[in-house]
Design a protein around this motif. Structure first.
Motif, short mmCIF file in Angstrom:
data_model
loop_
_atom_site.label_atom_id
_atom_site.label_comp_id
_atom_site.label_asym_id
_atom_site.label_seq_id
_atom_site.Cartn_x
_atom_site.Cartn_y
_atom_site.Cartn_z
N LEU A 6 0.93 -1.23 -0.10
CA LEU A 6 -0.61 0.17 0.32
C LEU A 6 0.97 1.37 0.19
N LYS A 7 1.74 0.99 0.24
CA LYS A 7 2.82 2.06 0.43
C LYS A 7 3.95 2.73 -0.28
N ASN A 8 5.12 1.44 -0.78
CA ASN A 8 5.73 2.07 -1.64
C ASN A 8 5.50 2.30 -3.46
N THR A 9 5.09 1.81 -3.86
CA THR A 9 5.13 2.09 -5.31
C THR A 9 3.02 1.80 -5.15
N ASP A 10 3.07 2.98 -6.21
CA ASP A 10 1.41 3.17 -6.73
C ASP A 10 1.37 2.22 -7.61
N ILE A 11 0.55 0.91 -7.39
CA ILE A 11 0.35 0.10 -7.84
C ILE A 11 -1.18 0.10 -8.60
#
Ligand SMILES: *[C@@H]1O[C@H](CO)[C@@H](O)[C@H](O)[C@H]1NC(C)=O
Length: 132
Positions: A51-56
């Protein structure tokens, strides 16, 4: 650019997780899989890093039990104990993920019917979590 992760494994598995997580252990699927010392030192589990590191934009695979609080019955297999939610921190990462996408259409699906009904033209984010 857009990011899509589609796998036949759980989405928290080592190979798909290379797209979005940093972890000292490939086995830290949820916080329940981590030693207390690692949590104390500030390490976080793989599912929460999703949820945090990459805008998936699109993430599809298995592993929904790592997304929900411990004991949460699986919608598809409510009688199966091994499919129940695993998280000790009480977080529901599916709900959190949907709430994070303010002003966007974020669809979560867990079955074929809902997956097939997704309209890519009107969907900004898609999470498909299927049991693995
Ligand atoms: C698919 O998921 C939706 C949303 O939870 C649910 O309403 C529906 O009954 C499910 N369909 C099947 C065939 O399980």
């Amino acid at each position: 650019k857009s990011v899509g992760i589609v796998t036949t494994t759980r989405v928290q598995h080592a190979t798909p997780a290379t797209s979005y997580a940093h972890s000292a252990s490939r086995k830290w699927y949820s916080d329940a899989d981590m030693p207390e010392a690692a949590k104390k030192d500030g390490c976080t589990d793989i599912a929460s890093q999703m949820l945090k590191n990459t805008d998936i934009d699109v993430i599809i695979g298995g592993g929904r039990k790592y997304m929900t609080p411990r004991g949460t019955k699986d919608p598809e297999y409510p009688a199966d104990f091994s499919s129940r939610g695993k998280r000790k921190d009480g977080r529901n990462l599916i709900d959190e993920w949907q709430k994070m996408k303010i002003g966007k259409v974020a669809r979560y699906v867990w079955n074929q019917t809902d997956f097939s009904a997704v309209d890519p033209e009107t969907t900004d984010y898609l999470m498909g979590e299927f049991v693995v």
